[in-house]
Every structure is written in structure tokens, then in C-alpha cells.
Enzyme design. Structure first.
Site, PDB file in Angstrom:
ATOM      1  N   ASP A 150     -10.582  -9.835   1.126  1.00 12.36           N
ATOM      2  CA  ASP A 150     -11.902  -9.471   1.652  1.00 12.36           C
ATOM      3  C   ASP A 150     -12.778  -8.759   0.633  1.00 12.36           C
ATOM      4  O   ASP A 150     -13.993  -8.739   0.782  1.00 12.36           O
ATOM      5  CB  ASP A 150     -11.755  -8.552   2.864  1.00 12.36           C
TER       6      ASP A 150
ATOM      7  N   ASP B 192      -3.784 -10.132   1.300  1.00 13.71           N
ATOM      8  CA  ASP B 192      -4.213  -8.738   1.285  1.00 13.71           C
ATOM      9  C   ASP B 192      -4.046  -8.177   2.701  1.00 13.71           C
ATOM     10  O   ASP B 192      -3.888  -8.926   3.670  1.00 13.71           O
ATOM     11  CB  ASP B 192      -5.678  -8.680   0.837  1.00 13.71           C
TER      12      ASP B 192
ATOM     13  N   LYS C  19      -5.580  -3.756  -8.341  1.00 15.27           N
ATOM     14  CA  LYS C  19      -6.640  -4.758  -8.294  1.00 15.27           C
ATOM     15  C   LYS C  19      -7.911  -4.085  -8.810  1.00 15.27           C
ATOM     16  O   LYS C  19      -8.128  -2.913  -8.521  1.00 15.27           O
ATOM     17  CB  LYS C  19      -6.863  -5.244  -6.858  1.00 15.27           C
TER      18      LYS C  19
ATOM     19  N   THR D 120      -0.834  -5.717  -1.312  1.00 17.34           N
ATOM     20  CA  THR D 120      -1.781  -4.693  -0.886  1.00 17.34           C
ATOM     21  C   THR D 120      -1.848  -3.532  -1.869  1.00 17.34           C
ATOM     22  O   THR D 120      -0.853  -3.219  -2.533  1.00 17.34           O
ATOM     23  CB  THR D 120      -1.397  -4.161   0.515  1.00 17.34           C
ATOM     24  N   SER D 121      -3.000  -2.895  -1.922  1.00 18.63           N
ATOM     25  CA  SER D 121      -3.161  -1.694  -2.739  1.00 18.63           C
ATOM     26  C   SER D 121      -2.642  -0.449  -2.033  1.00 18.63           C
ATOM     27  O   SER D 121      -2.589   0.625  -2.637  1.00 18.63           O
ATOM     28  CB  SER D 121      -4.637  -1.499  -3.111  1.00 18.63           C
TER      29      SER D 121
ATOM     30  N   ASP E 195      -5.805  -4.653   4.146  1.00 21.20           N
ATOM     31  CA  ASP E 195      -7.012  -4.030   4.692  1.00 21.20           C
ATOM     32  C   ASP E 195      -8.207  -4.959   4.567  1.00 21.20           C
ATOM     33  O   ASP E 195      -8.539  -5.439   3.474  1.00 21.20           O
ATOM     34  CB  ASP E 195      -7.289  -2.710   3.972  1.00 21.20           C
TER      35      ASP E 195
END
Length: 227
Positions: A172, A20, A147, A115-116, A22
Site C-alpha cells: 500500500d 505487506d 523498506k 512487514t516492517s 499494514d
């Protein structure tokens, strides 16, 4: 993939790592707080409640959770504006401690960014934090579901040619940890948000992870390692 059943330090063997961005590689909390608290104010929502939902999800998925009666098209349009706002704001974006050393150790090993964020935002934030972009990247444009759906992690594994069960996820957020577990992967939680969401192991930051290359491009992770 094998994991020792003992408390930290823990050893994990993997075929590939799925990372991931962030909260895991990049600390962008200051920007996320600014942008999403402004959004909450515009919609008459409690900022603290919004911040409990936003991490790990694509923006339109956060909006759908918080404004369930609103049309999808409106969420997508507003999400595009939010992405532009976030991409223009790099104030306070820095690397998670140890991220640059961690990524350098992975340079010749199988790993991917999952990643989103979209391509523009992920590129801007990684650059702002002084981090190299992995060659394989699964971004918001790459998937049909945000996600906590496991699609992104499964796609990352497929692009690397590694079975999902042989991948280790670094995450996270609750949404990301749920996605990694749904993909059938071991999950390493990074940072203070992670522990509450049931990852397999947790580290405060990436200084506590040492990467060892194994014969045949395998990866051994020493979790809880003290530099």
C-alpha cells in the site's frame, strides 16, 4: 510470470505472493496516526509531514529521515519504545476488506508476510484483525535494512524457494512499492495510498482480487475481479 497489458480486470500468474501487512491486510491507520502524531508533537514536527513519511518503513528509518542529525542509537532506542506503544494499542485495528477470504484462498499456496513491524506488533495486529499469520514471515528482526530497500522481499522469495521474478508483491505504501519494484517483482497496489507510487496495478481492497490455484502450486490472480 505473465501479466496482461490491458486495463483491469488483469490476470497475473505467479509462483508466490509476498504480502505487506499494514494498509494491505490490516487497517491500522488509526493507531499509526495516534502514535506518530504524538511523536511529531514531542519533537516539534508537523504531524501531516510526518504522516507522509511513516507508512511502510520501520520506525527508526522514519526517524532517520525526519531527524537526520540524530544518532542511530537514539533512533533505535526510541523506536523500541514506539513499538511497545503501538503493540499496546489495538483500538480500531481491523482487516482490510476481503483480507480474510484472500488469506483463506492462499492457505495451501506459497505466500509470505513481509512487514516492517516486528514479531510482537505483527502478531498483535493480525490477531486483532482476526487474520491468520502466514507460516513464512519476514519481520523487522529478519532484515538489516528497512523498506524501501528490497531485502525483505528478496528474503521472503528465498525462504519460499521462488525466484524473485516469479513473485507478486501486495503493498500500500510508497516505500513498500519501491521495495517490491527494486526486488524485480510485479507489484499490486492496495488502497488509496498506492496509486500515487506507480504499482503495476491497483485495487481499492482485497475484495477485488480472486485467487486461483494452478497445477504445480502456481497462483493465478484475477485483479479487478468483481465479487
Amino acid at each position: 510470470m505473465t501479466a496482461t497489458p490491458t486495463p483491469a480486470p488483469t490476470v497475473l500468474d505467479a509462483g508466490a505472493l509476498l504480502l505487506d501487512m499494514d494498509g494491505t491486510l490490516v487497517n491500522s491507520d488509526a493507531v499509526v496516526e495516534r502514535v506518530w502524531r504524538r511523536w511529531a508533537g514531542r519533537h516539534g514536527l508537523d504531524g501531516d509531514a510526518v504522516m507522509k513519511v511513516v507508512h511502510g518503513r520501520q520506525g527508526h528509518a522514519t526517524m532517520a529521515a525526519l531527524l537526520p542529525q540524530r544518532p542511530v542509537e537514539q533512533n533505535l532506542a526510541e523506536n523500541a519504545r514506539m513499538l511497545a506503544e503501538e503493540t499496546a494499542d489495538m483500538d480500531g485495528v481491523i482487516e482490510i476488506a476481503g483480507a480474510s477470504v484472500f488469506l483463506a484462498a492462499l492457505r495451501d499456496l506459497p505466500h509470505a508476510l513481509v512487514t516492517s513491524a516486528d514479531v510482537g506488533l505483527s502478531t498483535a495486529r493480525m490477531n486483532a484483525a482476526g487474520l491468520p499469520l502466514p507460516e513464512v514471515r519476514v519481520t523487522a528482526e529478519s532484515v538489516g535494512a528497512s523498506k524501501p530497500d528490497p531485502e525483505g522481499f528478496l528474503k521472503g522469495a528465498a525462504e519460499l524457494g521462488v525466484a524473485p521474478a516469479e513473485c507478486v508483491v501486495f503493498e500500500d505504501s510508497g516505500a513498500g512499492i519501491e521495495a517490491g519494484r527494486a526486488a524485480g517483482m510485479v507489484v499490486v497496489g492496495v488502497g488509496p495510498r498506492a496509486a500515487a507510487h506507480g504499482p503495476d496495478v491497483v485495487v481499492p481492497d482485497l475484495t477485488r482480487v480472486r485467487v486461483e490455484a494452478l497445477p504445480g502450486a502456481g497462483i493465478r490472480l484475477h485483479i479487478g475481479y468483481r465479487p
